[in-house]
Design an enzyme around this catalytic site. Structure first.
Site, mmCIF file in Angstrom:
data_model
loop_
_atom_site.group_PDB
_atom_site.id
_atom_site.type_symbol
_atom_site.label_atom_id
_atom_site.label_comp_id
_atom_site.label_asym_id
_atom_site.label_seq_id
_atom_site.Cartn_x
_atom_site.Cartn_y
_atom_site.Cartn_z
ATOM 1 N N ASP A 1 -13.008 65.857 64.508
ATOM 2 C CA ASP A 1 -13.971 65.569 63.479
ATOM 3 C C ASP A 1 -15.202 65.090 62.945
ATOM 4 O OD1 ASP A 1 -14.133 66.866 60.896
ATOM 5 O OD2 ASP A 1 -13.307 65.219 59.684
ATOM 6 N N SER A 2 -16.243 64.928 62.559
ATOM 7 C CA SER A 2 -17.707 64.175 62.550
ATOM 8 C C SER A 2 -17.633 63.207 61.911
ATOM 9 C CB SER A 2 -18.549 65.971 61.673
ATOM 10 O OG SER A 2 -17.820 66.203 60.437
ATOM 11 N N GLY A 3 -16.049 62.943 60.421
ATOM 12 C CA GLY A 3 -17.160 61.616 60.077
ATOM 13 C C GLY A 3 -17.492 62.420 58.360
ATOM 14 N N GLY A 4 -17.266 63.805 57.759
ATOM 15 C CA GLY A 4 -17.816 64.509 57.251
ATOM 16 C C GLY A 4 -16.608 64.445 56.361
ATOM 17 N N PHE A 5 -15.234 64.392 56.762
ATOM 18 C CA PHE A 5 -14.728 64.571 55.314
ATOM 19 C C PHE A 5 -14.060 62.774 55.025
ATOM 20 C CE2 PHE A 5 -9.616 62.979 54.479
ATOM 21 C CZ PHE A 5 -9.657 64.168 53.314
ATOM 22 N N ASP B 1 -21.169 67.747 57.955
ATOM 23 C CA ASP B 1 -20.773 68.031 56.314
ATOM 24 C C ASP B 1 -20.942 66.497 54.862
ATOM 25 O OD1 ASP B 1 -18.212 67.591 57.134
ATOM 26 O OD2 ASP B 1 -17.585 69.037 55.848
ATOM 27 N N GLN C 1 -20.048 74.796 53.089
ATOM 28 C CA GLN C 1 -19.189 74.082 51.557
ATOM 29 C C GLN C 1 -19.077 75.257 50.443
ATOM 30 O OE1 GLN C 1 -17.593 71.395 51.646
ATOM 31 N NE2 GLN C 1 -17.237 70.343 54.007
ATOM 32 N N GLY D 1 -13.949 71.811 52.886
ATOM 33 C CA GLY D 1 -14.543 72.195 51.114
ATOM 34 C C GLY D 1 -12.667 72.141 50.149
ATOM 35 N N ASP E 1 -5.863 72.573 60.931
ATOM 36 C CA ASP E 1 -5.667 70.819 60.865
ATOM 37 C C ASP E 1 -4.678 70.742 59.655
ATOM 38 O OD1 ASP E 1 -8.031 70.474 60.076
ATOM 39 O OD2 ASP E 1 -7.270 68.440 60.500
ATOM 40 N N CYS F 1 16.107 74.615 66.046
ATOM 41 C CA CYS F 1 14.716 74.629 66.732
ATOM 42 C C CYS F 1 15.305 73.744 67.900
ATOM 43 C CB CYS F 1 14.557 72.989 65.822
ATOM 44 S SG CYS F 1 12.843 72.380 65.881
ATOM 45 N N CYS G 1 13.159 71.090 69.362
ATOM 46 C CA CYS G 1 12.676 70.117 69.800
ATOM 47 C C CYS G 1 12.529 68.898 69.999
ATOM 48 C CB CYS G 1 11.527 69.611 68.048
ATOM 49 S SG CYS G 1 13.103 68.544 67.580
ATOM 50 N N CYS H 1 15.672 67.861 67.443
ATOM 51 C CA CYS H 1 17.266 68.422 67.035
ATOM 52 C C CYS H 1 18.392 68.793 68.546
ATOM 53 C CB CYS H 1 16.679 70.054 66.106
ATOM 54 S SG CYS H 1 15.511 69.779 64.648
ATOM 55 N N HIS I 1 9.666 66.422 65.397
ATOM 56 C CA HIS I 1 10.059 67.495 64.269
ATOM 57 C C HIS I 1 9.517 68.625 64.225
ATOM 58 C CE1 HIS I 1 12.291 70.273 62.931
ATOM 59 N NE2 HIS I 1 11.565 70.401 62.005
#
Length: 376
Positions: free
Chosen positions: A89-93, A143, A194, A221, A271, A309, A311, A314, A340
RNA sequence: GGGAGAAUUCCCGAGCGGCCAAAGGGGGCAGACUGUAAAUCUGUUGCAUUAGCUUCGGUGGUCCGAAUCCACCUUCUCCCA
């Protein structure tokens, strides 16, 4: 690059080829911001939970240990020893989440480091340079993610600036991919739509960024203060303007139900920190609904988190034991909770893929939406 | 044997005449968490929950009124022998 194998209404079953292997979509990317999934999950564990794509963060890795270090270590894949695709991720968040300690200008964003308060600057070029040094499979455009609800005029100004930033990202990424010293010369770039909850801004924005021949397109966004209905509506509004032959990524979303709803609206990539964060906090997703293993009723429960499950948690441990680990603040509790939940999410995506392949996604959706969001 | 001090709601611990069912931690219980400043945050925690009722080692007393003052008892800690 991206091939759609099947489609049921708007739900797509596809595959994205990358230098680090194929990504079967719809896919959920497992979030490991600082090159590790929080809760003590190793890259090796990621294979066990059937993770296809790991996601790390430009801002965080730039601050620590720095992209220079990771470049010198041979890139993120070698650094964390993970040989499947990685998206950064770009750092936009962080423009959104670190709102208290930043200033946004045309050239980029001035942050005060959340670690030591030192001034740092990140613009489109810096973000691309860092992501190129990290050598991720897919880089995200830099962004501005705006908190909802947002003022119309501000949204318009901001999202237009984000478009200008995207053009700068694209240019810089092309330059970096042609440098002889670049580790991953086939680094992909996804653009980000956006426009808050304003349909006209969203559509205009999408049309503008679709003109660039990017490797994928994200809707950003959303799930940042808006209602779930607004989110679904915005996807419905924007999706028709997204290139059909490119992967679509709904950033930061979401709950299992959100994901199913978005897949049915034509989204391919997801994500979210929810499975890992909730896993750490004892809130676990199961095929019958959501539980909190911390609840007293599980004190002497011998059954696994989810009977259906397979996993690592489990297969070997009971709810009673896992509850005890959480209560005793043993790290293993969080670890099992996260393993899990990640397994559950990755498996959910597998079921979605199979449903689309067999043209039963609509039934699957109907059946699952009733159950998966329920607290039990 | 002599002297000093302390006993508070599950635990630690504040309170030292009314505004005290009693601060603050811990623990318990419940909830939140959506491109991770999150192993975090929030609510709740005597009983009944409308009024009300029963609590601050025990018993008795002073006072309109006591967890808070007095007397004795019990237990514990420290100091001197």
């Amino acid at each position: 690059m991206f091939k759609i194998l099947n489609q049921e209404d708007r739900a797509r079953r596809g595959v994205l080829s990358t230098v680090h292997g194929e990504i079967q979509t719809p896919v959920f990317m497992n979030v490991g911001t600082c090159a590790a999934i929080k809760g003590g999950i190793s890259s090796n564990d990621l294979y066990d939970v059937n993770c296809q794509v790991e996601l790390s963060n430009t801002y965080h890795l730039h601050l620590r240990p720095s992209d220079k270090v990771i470049y010198n270590m041979g890139g993120l894949h070698k650094f964390m020893n993970f040989n499947k695709p990685i998206l950064t991720d770009s750092g936009g968040f962080q423009v959104f989440s670190l709102a208290a300690i930043r200033k946004i200008k045309e050239e980029g964003v001035y942050f005060a480091s959340h670690i030591d308060g030192s001034r740092i600057f990140m613009g489109p070029e810096e973000s691309m340079q860092i992501q190129s040094n990290l050598a991720s499979t897919i880089a995200m455009a830099f962004d501005e993610c705006i908190e909802n609800p947002a003022e119309y005029e501000y949204t318009k100004m901001s999202s237009e600036r984000t478009i200008r930033w995207l053009y700068r990202c694209k240019e810089e990424m092309d330059r970096l991919n042609n440098l002889p010293t670049t580790i991953n010369k086939k680094q992909m770039l996804f653009g980000i739509n956006q426009g808050s909850t304003y349909d006209d801004i969203r559509i205009y924005n999408m049309k503008q960024i679709a003109k660039l021949d990017l490797d994928g397109y994200a809707i950003g966004g959303l799930a940042v203060g808006d209602t779930v209905e607004q989110m679904y509506h915005t996807i419905d509004v924007v999706e028709p303007f997204m290139p059909i032959n490119k992967p679509r990524y709904l950033m930061g979303v979401g709950t299992p139900v959100n994901i199913i709803e978005a897949v049915s609206r034509g989204v391919d990539f997801f994500d979210c920190v929810m499975p890992s964060r909730n896993g750490r906090h004892g809130t676990l997703f199961t095929s019958k609904g959501i539980i909190s293993v911390l609840n007293e009723k599980y004190k002497e429960d011998k059954s696994p988190i989810d009977e259906n499950c397979n996993c690592p948690a489990c297969r070997f441990y009971s709810k009673g034991y896992i509850r005890h680990l959480f209560k005793a603040k043993e790290m293993l509790g969080m670890r099992l909770g996260v393993l899990h939940n990640l397994y559950f999410y990755n498996n959910l995506m597998k079921e979605i893929r199979e449903a689309i392949e067999t043209n039963t996604f609509n039934e699957y959706k109907k059946e699952k939406i009733e159950v998966l969001g329920k607290r039990i």
